[in-house]
Design a protein around this motif. Structure first.
Motif, PDB file in Angstrom:
ATOM      1  N   LYS A  69       1.993   6.956  -6.786  1.00 11.67           N
ATOM      2  CA  LYS A  69       0.950   7.944  -7.072  1.00 11.67           C
ATOM      3  C   LYS A  69       1.451   9.363  -6.813  1.00 11.67           C
ATOM      4  N   ILE A  70       2.247   9.553  -5.772  1.00 10.91           N
ATOM      5  CA  ILE A  70       2.799  10.878  -5.480  1.00 10.91           C
ATOM      6  C   ILE A  70       3.719  11.328  -6.602  1.00 10.91           C
ATOM      7  N   GLU A  87      -5.198  12.142   2.325  1.00 11.12           N
ATOM      8  CA  GLU A  87      -5.139  10.726   1.947  1.00 11.12           C
ATOM      9  C   GLU A  87      -3.736  10.169   2.181  1.00 11.12           C
ATOM     10  N   ILE A  88      -2.720  10.964   1.862  1.00 11.14           N
ATOM     11  CA  ILE A  88      -1.334  10.547   2.081  1.00 11.14           C
ATOM     12  C   ILE A  88      -1.063  10.359   3.567  1.00 11.14           C
ATOM     13  N   CYS A  95       0.176   2.665   7.810  1.00 12.46           N
ATOM     14  CA  CYS A  95       1.246   1.718   7.502  1.00 12.46           C
ATOM     15  C   CYS A  95       2.376   1.752   8.518  1.00 12.46           C
ATOM     16  N   GLN A 140       2.372   1.748  -3.526  1.00 10.57           N
ATOM     17  CA  GLN A 140       1.393   2.317  -4.456  1.00 10.57           C
ATOM     18  C   GLN A 140       1.210   3.813  -4.210  1.00 10.57           C
ATOM     19  N   MET A 141       1.223   4.219  -2.944  1.00 11.87           N
ATOM     20  CA  MET A 141       1.087   5.633  -2.621  1.00 11.87           C
ATOM     21  C   MET A 141       2.280   6.430  -3.149  1.00 11.87           C
ATOM     22  N   THR A 143      -2.604   7.127   4.839  1.00 14.26           N
ATOM     23  CA  THR A 143      -1.856   5.940   4.426  1.00 14.26           C
ATOM     24  C   THR A 143      -0.587   5.772   5.249  1.00 14.26           C
ATOM     25  N   LYS A 199       0.836  -1.203   0.000  1.00 13.73           N
ATOM     26  CA  LYS A 199       0.000   0.000   0.000  1.00 13.73           C
ATOM     27  C   LYS A 199       0.872   1.255   0.000  1.00 13.73           C
ATOM     28  N   MET A 200       1.950   1.233   0.767  1.00 12.58           N
ATOM     29  CA  MET A 200       2.869   2.360   0.799  1.00 12.58           C
ATOM     30  C   MET A 200       3.527   2.550  -0.569  1.00 12.58           C
TER      31      MET A 200
END
Length: 565
Positions: free
Chosen positions: A65-66, A308-309, A316, A61-62, A312, A58-59
């Motif tokens: 995205k950033i 959202e960041i 995590c 993917q974040m 996450t 999940k981290m």
């Protein structure tokens, strides 16, 4: 107990740089560096419970995205979890074509071999080797001299070149870190870096990353900038090198050190999104990137949905983002101070869309980070009239006259002093209604009225209950307000009257505000009315103001001369 004499216990752990013609103080940051996230490695090593595979994914993917193009995903030679995670990303095709995954490995043969096993099949990868060269490590940890430390790096660089040649389908970038660079003699650092880049044949078409870390921050950021500029000037094959910096925060200067390092010639910055990392943390990339953003420089990272960041990262890592964290903290755009609130309120009155952002106390527009203005001003016992007025206006479209702002702020101040807590916009609106609207029922109260036109004038027939007794009044005037006042026949004048539509819940209502002064006294009181009908709200505002004049001893019920119908 007092601190020990520092002159007897501590000494400078860095080498002063002879750089009288230093250039970095005159430079500006005008473009973003290459960013490398260490959240999944250095950041993951620094939490109570390392991330499980689901959290790591999940981290990752974040981070993609950033907009990170270099992402350090772990230490696969030292951890089976990291090895398996590396394989998962590669085998399941989760790595975008423009992203380099990076892995860290000590300068030891068998660990390098294991690392390349983890990276089999990767499209793009950075292999990052390191060893310490500082006097402390040479003497107390490695038991080698400078030449011996350099040979460790040379051996590892040769192994990396050898194993990479066996996997030519992968686009490799090699990275070397002289660990504890900021506490190492510059000549020693240069010699080991030059030896490594020679083995790797660094060139403009095949660049090598040299990461020059402040593994422990042992000096001010200006010293670190001097060290980076010295290396920038003196490294061999500079046009084939990406100078990277990895600043820890032991002195609280990680961001400053990284920014000055860019000015001094660095091309790349390593860190964690919110500064997580071993000990005091790595450099805070969100803060650093948004520092650039507020100076008109595109950071090439997307923090437009910062909430959202935050969610996450907190999920995590199990670490909360500090409420006063630059840009990301819950309270960073919040003003409690009365003078700050007043300045922000006035600033918003001038700030226009599409204009350069120029606001008191707000270096960045919260909306650029996906936040609204609801939490910009909050009220507690330290707040003033500006904050109260702002919350009423922004949440309920209630604009208070200045004298009413001053008066009502004292009521809110008394409330917050007694409660000792913050009050919300809804709390303030409720307190306003209790003070200025509910007063319509205290002494006089209006029961019914009828408004009509006669010969161009407004005529009102009004039923009032006065101390439990019903009276019928009649008055006329050139408008509803004058007609009501003439019906009441009280020695009062209107100092101020305003009406507007408000949003106080699901239905829009009319708000009437009036300030009545008792003739010959110079004393006045405000009243307010809220109703679907503006005439009704005006009647209620007048009655509320009269009742407040009575409560304050400025007006007495005996002064009423009712014209009974």
């Amino acid at each position: 107990m007092m601190l020990a004499d520092p002159s007897k216990k501590y000494r400078r752990m860095y080498q002063r740089v002879d750089l009288p013609d230093r250039q970095w103080p005159n430079k500006e940051i005008n473009k973003a560096p290459i960013w490398m996230s260490t959240d999944l490695r250095d950041g993951n090593q620094a939490i109570f419970e390392p991330m499980n595979p689901k959290q790591k994914f999940k981290m990752f993917q974040m981070l993609v995205k950033i907009g990170f193009k270099h992402i350090e995903i772990g230490f696969p030679s030292a951890s089976q979890v990291d090895f398996d995670f590396t394989r998962k990303l590669i085998e399941e095709g989760h790595i975008p074509d423009d992203v380099y995954i990076e892995v860290l490995v000590q300068a030891r043969d068998h660990l390098i071999q294991r690392t390349f096993e983890a990276l089999q099949g990767a499209k793009r990868a950075i292999v990052h080797i390191y060893n310490a060269n500082s006097p402390t490590f040479r003497k107390k940890v490695l038991n080698v001299d400078a030449a011996g430390a350099r040979q460790l790096a040379i051996n590892a660089a040769e192994k990396v070149r050898e194993y990479a040649a066996e996997q030519p389908e992968t686009d490799w970038i090699f990275q070397y870190s002289p660990e504890c660079f900021s506490a190492t003699e510059l000549d020693v650092s240069r010699e080991v870096c030059d030896a490594v880049t020679e083995i790797w044949q660094a060139s403009p078409s095949r660049k090598v990353i040299l990461n020059l870390p402040a593994t422990v921050e042992v000096s001010g950021p200006h010293i670190y900038a001097d060290q980076i500029e010295w290396m920038h000037r003196n490294l061999a094959r500079r046009d084939g090198i990406i100078i990277s910096v990895h600043c820890h925060n032991d002195r609280g200067c990680g961001i400053a050190a990284s920014e000055l390092a860019i000015m001094a010639g660095a091309d790349r910055v390593e860190g964690c999104v919110f500064g997580n990392g071993e000990r005091t943390g790595n450099v805070d990339i969100a803060a650093m990137a948004l520092n650039m953003y507020t100076q008109g420089v595109a950071p090439e990272l997307d923090f437009s949905n910062i909430n959202e960041i935050i969610a996450t990262v907190e999920e995590c890592t199990g670490l909360p983002v500090h409420p006063r964290h630059p840009y990301a903290g819950d309270l960073v755009f919040t003003a409690f101070s009365g003078s700050h609130q007043d300045a922000i309120k006035k600033g918003f009155e001038f700030q226009k869309d599409e204009e350069i952002w120029d606001m008191p106390y707000l270096p960045i527009d919260p909306r650029d980070l996906g936040r609204d203005y609801d939490a910009v001003i909050r009220v507690n016992s330290q707040s003033g009239k500006g904050g109260i007025a702002y919350l009423l206006e922004s949440n309920y479209n209630v604009v208070l006259p200045r004298r009413l702002q001053i008066e009502f702020s004292q009521t809110v101040q008394q409330h917050t002093d007694e409660q000792g807590t913050e009050v919300s916009a809804q709390d303030i609106w409720t307190l306003f209604q209790d003070t200025y609207v509910a007063a319509k029922d205290n002494h006089y109260s209006a029961r019914n009225y009828r408004l009509s036109d006669e010969n161009g004038n407004q005529v009102i027939e009004l039923e009032l209950e006065i101390n439990g007794e019903s009276q019928h009044l009649r008055g006329e005037g050139n408008g509803p307000i004058s007609a009501i006042l003439n019906a009441l026949q009280l020695p009062i004048d209107v100092l101020n009257y305003e009406e507007r539509g408000i949003s106080a819940g699901a239905r829009a209502k009319a708000l009437a505000l009036i300030e009545l002064q008792v003739q010959g006294t110079g004393k006045s009181a405000f009243g307010a009315g809220v109703h679907d009908n503006i005439v009704t709200s005006s009647i209620e505002a007048i009655i509320a103001s009269i009742n407040r004049l009575i409560e304050q001893g400025i007006l007495s019920t005996e002064q009423v001369v009712a014209a009974a119908v």
